[in-house]
Design an enzyme around this catalytic site. Structure first.
Site, PDB file in Angstrom:
ATOM      1  N   GLY A  93      43.373  33.167  29.643  1.00 42.25           N
ATOM      2  CA  GLY A  93      44.398  34.151  29.580  1.00 42.25           C
ATOM      3  C   GLY A  93      45.287  33.830  30.453  1.00 42.25           C
ATOM      4  O   GLY A  93      46.649  33.883  30.515  1.00 42.25           O
ATOM      5  N   ASP A 313      38.440  43.458  36.351  1.00 36.09           N
ATOM      6  CA  ASP A 313      37.397  42.433  36.095  1.00 36.09           C
ATOM      7  C   ASP A 313      36.014  42.701  36.486  1.00 36.09           C
ATOM      8  O   ASP A 313      34.824  42.226  36.261  1.00 36.09           O
ATOM      9  CB  ASP A 313      37.786  41.260  36.627  1.00 36.09           C
ATOM     10  CG  ASP A 313      38.961  40.365  35.929  1.00 36.09           C
ATOM     11  OD1 ASP A 313      39.327  40.864  34.652  1.00 36.09           O
ATOM     12  OD2 ASP A 313      39.696  39.548  36.485  1.00 36.09           O
TER      13      ASP A 313
HETATM   14  C1  S3P Z   1      44.402  38.047  35.969  1.00 31.19           C
HETATM   15  C2  S3P Z   1      44.863  39.140  35.650  1.00 31.19           C
HETATM   16  C3  S3P Z   1      43.965  40.185  35.025  1.00 31.19           C
HETATM   17  C4  S3P Z   1      42.629  39.760  35.060  1.00 31.19           C
HETATM   18  C5  S3P Z   1      42.603  38.389  34.696  1.00 31.19           C
HETATM   19  C6  S3P Z   1      43.090  37.564  35.842  1.00 31.19           C
HETATM   20  C7  S3P Z   1      45.412  36.977  36.817  1.00 31.19           C
HETATM   21  O1  S3P Z   1      44.525  40.471  33.764  1.00 31.19           O
HETATM   22  O2  S3P Z   1      41.716  40.408  34.108  1.00 31.19           O
HETATM   23  O3  S3P Z   1      41.068  37.884  34.588  1.00 31.19           O
HETATM   24  O4  S3P Z   1      44.878  36.247  37.429  1.00 31.19           O
HETATM   25  O5  S3P Z   1      46.476  37.434  36.887  1.00 31.19           O
HETATM   26  P1  S3P Z   1      45.489  41.360  33.351  1.00 31.19           P
HETATM   27  O6  S3P Z   1      46.537  41.126  34.432  1.00 31.19           O
HETATM   28  O7  S3P Z   1      46.201  40.983  32.045  1.00 31.19           O
HETATM   29  O8  S3P Z   1      44.801  42.802  33.436  1.00 31.19           O
END
Ligand code: S3P
Length: 427
Positions: A93, A313
């Site tokens: 993501g 997380d």
């Molecule tokens: C992350 C932000 C988090 C986290 C993901 C990594 C990042 O997601 O859950 O594993 O590296 O910016 P969200 O910002 O969408 O909550």
């Protein structure tokens, strides 16, 4: 692949958690946008940050990787080429949302794809503000990968109050904003992880009880030559393992201690966890420390919802800790867990129920009635191919009185390639 977990007799040893995933991604992306060469040491070999490197190669960025050191020759803000095949973000993501912001800002013609899990996660949260900024980005049904990005007629500055406490969303908007002549300002009420603004040195001020971060084409993108700290989110599995086993004596080396990431340690301390930080220093622009974990008596806790973005997380492994704490624990305000690699509230509810724990899933959290002498059933744990589900289940299984199995155990390689070696190496 199925991995067997036998009851652990003790949690003793010295472990160096893998390099931080969030910082690895950003270091590579920002290095590619800088003018000049960056040397990033301790870059993560996990699948997600490697997806970011592969995407950069398709965008014409030259890099080499050897013994954890990645050398990246920056191409500057306007140096990416239009790739001739889709950019595969795999399970990541962070790759899709952050690179999505950069590529939409740069107006690169490309398609971004992901695996089944990533293709089911909403991208509407980034598509909407990026479109408002004048970027040309769309997705399947207007909200899912594959994402299609095209050229535009200039990025307009946006003043954006974050509707969700998400560092990925914050970063996507700020990164696109780096291509605009006027400043883009993101206001966050609840602070999410701040690696983007730290590593880019973006202007950030306290504003109306929150934080206002801004960026534009005028911000020079710094070279990213530093050592990536150990991943606190990976270390959290051992903070909990060391806390729920009576025979524990564990030293975790070089762990990232960025305060926007470490709420899980604060919560474990509220529960009675015993941790000692030593060797505190700065690496790159991030604080790091060694953490010594000692056995303790855990008690239930009601988690302050304001802490949720800073332990998002780590909530799955905190839920495991809560099963072994005396009394009731309550997590609320954590609906975001339903939008991760899998619906982590529903998945954890199933994992905890399989273990025999007394829990109740809520729309935005969990209520857990814990017992210090809880003995999880020896059982087979599903993981939904989600790395954090697999590792949380493994730590739970380590307190059972018989052998358990973890399904699709190879998924831990998304963030922690040597997780199983570390687990089996504990004595
Ligand atoms: C992350 C932000 C988090 C986290 C993901 C990594 C990042 O997601 O859950 O594993 O590296 O910016 P969200 O910002 O969408 O909550």
């Amino acid at each position: 692949m199925i991995k067997e977990v036998h009851p652990l007799r003790g949690v003793r040893g010295i472990l160096t958690p893998p390099p931080d995933k969030s910082i690895s991604h950003r270091s590579a992306m920002f290095a590619s946008l800088a003018d000049g060469e960056s040397l990033i040491s301790n870059y993560s070999s996990a699948a997600d940050p490697q997806s970011t490197l592969q995407c950069l190669r398709q965008l014409g960025v030259k890099w080499e990787q050897s013994d954890g050191v990645v050398k990246i020759i920056g191409v500057g803000r306007d140096g990416y080429i239009n790739p001739d095949s889709p950019l595969d973000c795999g399970n990541s993501g962070t790759t899709m949302r952050l690179m999505g912001g950069i590529l939409a800002g740069a107006g690169v013609h490309c398609e971004m794809i992901g695996d089944e899990s990533l293709s089911a996660r909403t991208m509407k949260r980034i598509i909407d503000p990026l479109t408002e900024m004048g970027c040309n980005i769309d997705g399947r049904d207007g909200k899912f990968a594959p994402l299609k990005i095209r050229g535009h007629n200039g990025v307009k500055g946006l003043r954006y109050p974050l509707p969700i406490a998400s560092a990925q969303l914050k970063s996507a908007v700020l990164l696109a904003g780096l291509f605009g002549e006027e400043p883009t300002e993101v206001f966050e009420k609840e602070q999410s992880r701040d690696h983007t603004e730290r590593l880019l040195g973006l202007k950030s001020v306290v504003h109306q009880g929150g934080k206002l971060i801004s960026g534009s084409r005028k911000d020079k993108i710094p070279i990213q030559s530093y050592r990536v700290p150990g991943d606190f989110s990976a270390a959290a599995f051992w903070l909990v393992a060391g806390s729920i086993h009576r025979d524990s004596d564990l030293l975790l080396k070089s762990v990232g201690m960025n305060p926007t990431r470490t709420a899980a340690m604060t919560i474990l301390e509220q529960m009675g966890g015993e941790f000692k930080k030593t060797n505190q220093k700065e690496e790159g622009r991030e604080p790091v420390a060694d953490i010594h974990v000692s056995p303790c008596e855990l008690k239930g806790v009601t988690v302050d919802p304001l802490l949720i973005p800073n332990c998002i997380d780590e909530l799955p492994i905190l839920m495991v800790a809560m099963c072994f704490a005396e009394g009731k624990s309550v997590i609320s305000g954590a609906e975001e867990l339903r939008h991760k690699e899998t619906d982590r509230l529903s998945a954890m509810a199933k994992i905890l129920k399989n273990s025999g724990a007394d829990i109740e899933e809520k729309p935005d959290g969990m209520v857990i009635n814990g017992r210090p002498n809880f003995i999880p059933n020896p059982t087979t744990y599903p993981t939904w191919r989600d790395h954090r589900m697999a590792m949380a289940a493994a730590v739970m299984a380590s307190r059972s009185n018989g052998k358990s199995q973890i399904q699709d155990a190879e998924c831990t390689a998304i963030s922690y390639p040597n997780f199983w070696d570390h687990l089996y190496g504990l004595s």
